[in-house]
Design a protein around this motif. Structure first.
Motif, PDB file in Angstrom:
ATOM      1  N   TYR A 143      16.554 -26.851  37.152  1.00 46.13           N
ATOM      2  CA  TYR A 143      16.041 -27.043  38.504  1.00 46.13           C
ATOM      3  C   TYR A 143      15.294 -25.798  38.979  1.00 46.13           C
ATOM      4  CZ  TYR A 143      16.084 -27.866  43.575  1.00 46.13           C
ATOM      5  OH  TYR A 143      15.728 -28.022  44.891  1.00 46.13           O
ATOM      6  N   PHE A 144      15.906 -24.633  38.830  1.00 46.62           N
ATOM      7  CA  PHE A 144      15.247 -23.393  39.243  1.00 46.62           C
ATOM      8  C   PHE A 144      14.034 -23.077  38.353  1.00 46.62           C
ATOM      9  CE2 PHE A 144      19.347 -22.427  41.381  1.00 46.62           C
ATOM     10  CZ  PHE A 144      18.846 -22.099  42.629  1.00 46.62           C
ATOM     11  N   HIS A 145      14.133 -23.425  37.070  1.00 41.54           N
ATOM     12  CA  HIS A 145      13.021 -23.201  36.131  1.00 41.54           C
ATOM     13  C   HIS A 145      11.814 -24.059  36.492  1.00 41.54           C
ATOM     14  CE1 HIS A 145      10.750 -24.055  32.382  1.00 41.54           C
ATOM     15  NE2 HIS A 145      11.003 -22.805  32.083  1.00 41.54           N
ATOM     16  N   ASP A 146      12.068 -25.348  36.752  1.00 44.18           N
ATOM     17  CA  ASP A 146      10.975 -26.279  37.007  1.00 44.18           C
ATOM     18  C   ASP A 146      10.437 -26.188  38.435  1.00 44.18           C
ATOM     19  OD1 ASP A 146      11.326 -27.161  34.416  1.00 44.18           O
ATOM     20  OD2 ASP A 146      12.542 -28.898  34.972  1.00 44.18           O
ATOM     21  N   LEU A 194      10.641 -20.215  37.511  1.00 43.55           N
ATOM     22  CA  LEU A 194      11.332 -19.029  37.032  1.00 43.55           C
ATOM     23  C   LEU A 194      11.426 -19.043  35.508  1.00 43.55           C
ATOM     24  CD1 LEU A 194      14.297 -18.758  39.582  1.00 43.55           C
ATOM     25  CD2 LEU A 194      12.070 -17.631  39.673  1.00 43.55           C
ATOM     26  N   GLY A 195      11.577 -17.870  34.900  1.00 50.37           N
ATOM     27  CA  GLY A 195      11.783 -17.782  33.473  1.00 50.37           C
ATOM     28  C   GLY A 195      13.171 -18.256  33.087  1.00 50.37           C
ATOM     29  N   LEU A 196      13.388 -18.424  31.773  1.00 50.56           N
ATOM     30  CA  LEU A 196      14.652 -18.956  31.278  1.00 50.56           C
ATOM     31  C   LEU A 196      15.822 -18.050  31.681  1.00 50.56           C
ATOM     32  CD1 LEU A 196      15.649 -21.354  29.520  1.00 50.56           C
ATOM     33  CD2 LEU A 196      15.644 -19.776  27.576  1.00 50.56           C
ATOM     34  N   LYS A 197      15.670 -16.739  31.508  1.00 46.78           N
ATOM     35  CA  LYS A 197      16.759 -15.820  31.840  1.00 46.78           C
ATOM     36  C   LYS A 197      17.011 -15.772  33.342  1.00 46.78           C
ATOM     37  CE  LYS A 197      15.269 -12.114  29.730  1.00 46.78           C
ATOM     38  NZ  LYS A 197      15.247 -10.701  29.247  1.00 46.78           N
ATOM     39  N   GLU A 198      15.945 -15.734  34.143  1.00 46.63           N
ATOM     40  CA  GLU A 198      16.104 -15.651  35.600  1.00 46.63           C
ATOM     41  C   GLU A 198      16.755 -16.925  36.143  1.00 46.63           C
ATOM     42  OE1 GLU A 198      13.372 -15.001  33.955  1.00 46.63           O
ATOM     43  OE2 GLU A 198      13.079 -12.848  34.249  1.00 46.63           O
ATOM     44  N   ALA A 199      16.304 -18.071  35.644  1.00 44.54           N
ATOM     45  CA  ALA A 199      16.888 -19.346  36.086  1.00 44.54           C
ATOM     46  C   ALA A 199      18.355 -19.422  35.685  1.00 44.54           C
ATOM     47  CB  ALA A 199      16.109 -20.516  35.493  1.00 44.54           C
ATOM     48  N   GLY A 200      18.662 -18.945  34.469  1.00 50.64           N
ATOM     49  CA  GLY A 200      20.043 -18.955  34.007  1.00 50.64           C
ATOM     50  C   GLY A 200      20.940 -18.057  34.839  1.00 50.64           C
ATOM     51  N   LEU A 201      20.428 -16.901  35.244  1.00 61.98           N
ATOM     52  CA  LEU A 201      21.221 -15.992  36.072  1.00 61.98           C
ATOM     53  C   LEU A 201      21.529 -16.607  37.437  1.00 61.98           C
ATOM     54  CD1 LEU A 201      19.528 -12.556  35.292  1.00 61.98           C
ATOM     55  CD2 LEU A 201      21.897 -13.208  34.789  1.00 61.98           C
TER      56      LEU A 201
END
Length: 425
Positions: free
Chosen positions: A253-256, A260-267
């Motif tokens: 959700y945050f990525h799309d 955001l990048g994969l790491k930022e969205a994951g954090l």
């Protein structure tokens, strides 16, 4: 004898060994169960999955747990939690490591269903701590072990992308890296299976629970005939079901939505899971306090209030259109999600004291039913994730109204059961 205190820094008694081993085992199960969630952008690209296929795989990852939770609750009543937990850890590790071998949507979907079976570990965790701790602290013990275990869902959001980046640094492609990364949680679960057999016992007095097998007969049917069990079933679907759903969709959700990048969205997604380190425990503790102050019915009233606040917070989160307020709101409504989940299992041990496994299994399955139904909201390509979150918030508010019907009254229970004085302790 059941422990009436939680000595966090002790590993010397059977009760505290069970406490620590259950939450660590559940942590590893959660870590493996949701290990793929932050990697879904890579999996989606590698396997050429559509949005509908991704959503279906998310549903599959929690659907398989429904029947597994019903089964392990009965097995715990019959064989004891020690052997059941060790077996689940060992068997659950196989599809978690094996998912790296898939090369099409069908085999990936099968693995997601099988991986979802490890979610039944929650029921064993709650069963084992209920067997070890006295009524005055059982809600806190249940909530803390479950909450610290749930922390694995937040940690995996943060750790698995880092593992992937490290593997890419060693020369693997992104398509290979997510496959090898899944060996990490699977291997840890196999190790924990051996340790669980070595360091735990089924009750404070015995390593085996053969004496309890007679009590288990018919307990599942008896539990299913109690309307309070189904009110908790729905309520747990509205908190733990939401928790599972957010774990599965938050990173994407945050990525799309916010690019955001994969790491930022994951954090950012991981902050939701990290709340479990204290929020679920807080829910159990406050549930115990409500029970001491207002009697058993006080536990149900507290759960109702937390579900109501959760639903309102989820609706607000669905309306956020910028990343910073969305992240802040995620944390705020996430607090109520975890607190409500902890409060639910401060009630469960008192519904049917001689069939805790059956009640815990049914209520635990409700969490996964809630996650499946929530997943259907996000499967349609014609509906935005924001709209799905809005509808989900409304459903949580409805569940709060149902939780308000849970009553105990003046009931008679066996003296050995976890019971509080009525109307108050």
């Amino acid at each position: 004898m059941k422990a009436d205190r939680i000595r966090l820094f002790s590993f010397n008694t059977p009760q505290m060994r069970a406490f620590h081993m259950t939450w660590i085992a559940f942590f590893l199960c959660f870590f493996g169960w949701f290990g793929l969630a932050p990697l879904m952008p890579l999996v989606r690209a590698d396997l050429h999955l559509t949005k509908e296929q991704v959503a279906t795989s998310v549903i599959a990852s929690v659907a398989g747990t429904i029947f597994a939770r019903l089964l392990v609750g009965y097995l715990c009543d019959k064989f004891g939690p020690r052997r059941v937990y060790a077996g689940l850890l060992a068997l659950g590790a196989l599809p978690i490591m094996g998912v790296g071998l898939v090369h099409d949507y069908t085999s990936f979907l099968v693995c997601r269903v099988l991986i979802g079976l490890v979610g039944a570990s929650f029921v064993i965790t709650q069963y084992h701590t209920s067997a070890m701790f006295a009524p005055s602290v059982v809600g806190t013990a249940n909530a803390t072990t479950a909450g610290w275990g749930n922390l694995g869902g937040g940690v995996t959001q943060m750790v698995m992308p880092v593992v992937v980046v490290a593997l890419v640094g060693f020369g693997l492609t992104e398509g290979q890296s997510w496959r090898y990364a899944m060996l990490v949680p699977g291997g840890l679960m196999l190790l924990m299976s051996v340790l669980y057999l070595r360091f735990t016992q089924d009750s404070p007095e015995s390593k085996d629970a053969k004496a309890n097998t007679g009590k288990a007969k018919g307990s599942l049917l008896e539990a299913a005939q109690d309307p309070r069990v189904w009110a908790l079933f729905v309520g747990y679907g509205a908190c733990f079901g939401v928790e599972l759903t957010i774990h599965n969709i938050a990173a994407s959700y945050f990525h799309d939505r916010f690019a955001l990048g994969l790491k930022e969205a994951g954090l950012l997604a991981g902050t939701f899971g990290v709340l479990a380190i204290f929020a679920r425990s807080l829910g159990g503790y406050l549930g115990d306090r409500a029970g001491r102050r207002f009697g058993l019915d006080g536990r149900g009233r507290f759960l109702t209030a937390m579900l109501l606040l959760e639903g309102i917070g989820l609706i607000v989160f669905s309306r956020m259109n910028a990343v910073v307020p969305a992240a802040v709101t995620l944390v705020l409504f996430g607090l109520f999600v975890h607190i409500a989940a902890g409060a639910t299992y401060s009630v469960v041990p008192f519904i049917k004291p001689n069939g805790v496994g059956a009640v815990a299994g049914i209520v635990g399955a409700g969490g996964n039913v809630g996650a499946v139904l929530a997943g259907l909201l996000f499967r349609s390509s014609g509906q935005s994730t924001q709209t799905g979150l809005l509808w989900l918030g409304g459903a949580v508010i409805v569940s709060a109204a149902l939780a308000a019907t849970i009553r105990f009254g003046r009931v008679s229970v066996p003296s050995a059961a976890p019971v509080e004085a009525l109307p108050a302790e």
